[in-house]
Design an enzyme around this catalytic site. Structure first.
Site, PDB file in Angstrom:
ATOM      1  N   ASP A 130      37.224  65.517  49.434  1.00  0.00           N
ATOM      2  CA  ASP A 130      37.103  66.915  49.873  1.00  0.00           C
ATOM      3  C   ASP A 130      38.396  67.581  50.326  1.00  0.00           C
ATOM      4  O   ASP A 130      38.353  68.690  50.841  1.00  0.00           O
ATOM      5  CB  ASP A 130      36.057  67.028  50.984  1.00  0.00           C
ATOM      6  CG  ASP A 130      36.456  66.261  52.227  1.00  0.00           C
ATOM      7  OD1 ASP A 130      37.548  65.673  52.249  1.00  0.00           O
ATOM      8  OD2 ASP A 130      35.679  66.253  53.199  1.00  0.00           O
ATOM      9  N   CYS A 185      14.031  74.326  53.521  1.00  0.00           N
ATOM     10  CA  CYS A 185      14.174  74.573  54.961  1.00  0.00           C
ATOM     11  C   CYS A 185      12.921  75.224  55.544  1.00  0.00           C
ATOM     12  O   CYS A 185      12.605  75.018  56.724  1.00  0.00           O
ATOM     13  CB  CYS A 185      15.384  75.458  55.232  1.00  0.00           C
ATOM     14  SG  CYS A 185      16.969  74.616  55.070  1.00  0.00           S
ATOM     15  N   CYS A 188      11.837  76.319  59.424  1.00  0.00           N
ATOM     16  CA  CYS A 188      12.533  75.511  60.427  1.00  0.00           C
ATOM     17  C   CYS A 188      13.865  76.129  60.819  1.00  0.00           C
ATOM     18  O   CYS A 188      14.637  76.574  59.965  1.00  0.00           O
ATOM     19  CB  CYS A 188      12.766  74.105  59.877  1.00  0.00           C
ATOM     20  SG  CYS A 188      13.670  73.012  60.995  1.00  0.00           S
ATOM     21  N   CYS A 238      31.170  67.047  65.425  1.00  0.00           N
ATOM     22  CA  CYS A 238      29.859  67.349  66.010  1.00  0.00           C
ATOM     23  C   CYS A 238      28.810  67.128  64.921  1.00  0.00           C
ATOM     24  O   CYS A 238      28.985  67.564  63.789  1.00  0.00           O
ATOM     25  CB  CYS A 238      29.810  68.790  66.506  1.00  0.00           C
ATOM     26  SG  CYS A 238      28.181  69.297  67.140  1.00  0.00           S
ATOM     27  N   CYS A 245      18.030  67.937  61.837  1.00  0.00           N
ATOM     28  CA  CYS A 245      17.400  68.343  60.580  1.00  0.00           C
ATOM     29  C   CYS A 245      16.262  67.377  60.250  1.00  0.00           C
ATOM     30  O   CYS A 245      16.462  66.155  60.196  1.00  0.00           O
ATOM     31  CB  CYS A 245      18.430  68.343  59.450  1.00  0.00           C
ATOM     32  SG  CYS A 245      17.706  68.712  57.825  1.00  0.00           S
TER      33      CYS A 245
END
Length: 368
Positions: A130, A185, A188, A238, A245
């Protein structure tokens, strides 16, 4: 060409990548518009290199002439909790991806193996983890089952949110577009509620000026005064939005390729003090801790000690008060204030660096 894709996919899975998929190398206009808007809004904070790299991110042929398709690769870093080693001052939390030695160094040899295999098939290729000018999450969302969650992270029903991405650019023709994965999702909003600084926008993009991960890793100099309490016990990175999730919870510990090291999951904070940058890099160059450098890790350790106010943190604050980096001493002034230790703050009033003395004065003027 289909056989070449299948062969490279099979090899990638054999090497330990857990999810793979192919995507067209040409960026979509909507993806570029979203990314440009994010940059224009200043939410990249001090990461100015992202703006400089924009032309390359929008044209992958600048990285591999003739690029047509991209093999997107995913590896889980969903580690099980690690035991705390004995001894030392082991306060604070570290983001899971940093529990293992630098993933760039672990994945790059695998990408090279894929590149060499591609070359044997007459395919030109180039791999990136990345740190290359690639919009990996956008490519991943088109390449294999997954979607951009409300947290801004790439989510998968099988891997959750703890996925490390890599790509292999190839000159194979663009594949047929696959149907996009449905957004799972739903209603939520646990990730949004979990973020202590409201860094997650309604557009599912992160404001790096507020994100605890960006602050503890990428931010140079003193941490923003008003955000220091929000960092809580986070020493490096963090994981809050990914931890809560439901897809991460359902997936559970999955990591197979990466092996966690308890000394990285729970580092001895004393190792960030009383050493030179050169020695620090010698000890930690194989880890993600090298990114913020010694003084960044020391600054973060002081912030944790100030927030937690546990007895073992006093040793860290004493080391910080005489640290050669003024940014660390500045953090010490704030942290002593959290402990309501006026005497230690007053000592820092005499610091020769104006920023340190100013921080001490600010603490005293505010009453702690």
């Amino acid at each position: 060409m289909t056989d070449a894709r299948a062969h490279l996919t099979e090899l990638a899975l054999a090497l330990g990548f857990e999810v793979t998929g192919w995507a067209d190398a040409a960026p979509r206009a909507d993806e570029l518009g979203v990314y440009q808007g994010w940059l224009d809004s200043g939410r990249q904070a001090g990461m100015d290199y992202l703006t400089r790299q924009l032309p390359r991110r929008t044209d992958l042929s600048s990285s591999l002439p003739g690029v047509g398709s991209v093999l997107v690769l995913g590896v889980s870093h969903a580690f099980a909790p690690q035991p705390v080693p004995a001894g030392g001052v082991r306060l604070g939390r570290v983001a899971r991806y940093a529990w293992t030695p630098d993933y760039h160094a672990q994945l790059e040899p695998l990408l090279e193996r894929l590149r060499l295999e591609a070359a044997s098939l007459g395919v030109r290729a180039r791999g990136y983890v990345d740190h290359g000018p690639i919009l990996e999450r956008a490519l991943a969302g088109r390449a294999f089952p997954g979607w951009q969650g409300k947290s801004g992270m790439l989510l998968s029903t099988t891997l959750g949110a703890f996925t490390t991405l890599a790509v292999l650019l190839t000159d194979l023709p663009a594949p047929e577009p696959a149907p996009l994965h449905p957004d799972r999702c739903g209603t939520c909003t646990r990730c949004i509620a979990a973020c202590p600084t409201n860094a997650i926008g309604p557009d599912r993009l992160i404001d790096a000026r507020l994100c605890l991960s960006a602050l503890s890793i990428e931010h140079r100099g003193p941490l923003p005064w008003e955000l220091r309490p929000s960092l809580g016990e986070w020493l490096f990175g963090c994981d809050l939005c990914s931890e809560v999730c439901p897809w991460s919870v359902r997936a559970g510990p999955l990591a197979r390729l990466f092996v966690p090291d308890p000394e990285l999951a729970h580092p001895d904070l004393r190792r960030f003090f009383g050493t030179s940058e050169r020695e620090f890099q010698r000890q930690f160059s194989h880890t993600a801790f090298s990114r913020p450098r010694r003084k960044g890790m020391a600054r973060n350790a002081v912030n944790v000690a100030g927030n937690l106010r546990l007895p073992e943190g006093l040793e860290i604050l004493r080391l910080a008060s005489s640290d050669p980096a003024w940014e660390v001493r500045e953090a010490a002034a704030w942290a002593w204030g959290q402990w309501q230790n006026v005497a230690e703050v007053e000592r820092l009033l005499n610091d020769p660096v104006a920023e340190v003395a100013g921080a001490a004065r600010r603490v005293l003027d505010s009453g702690g």
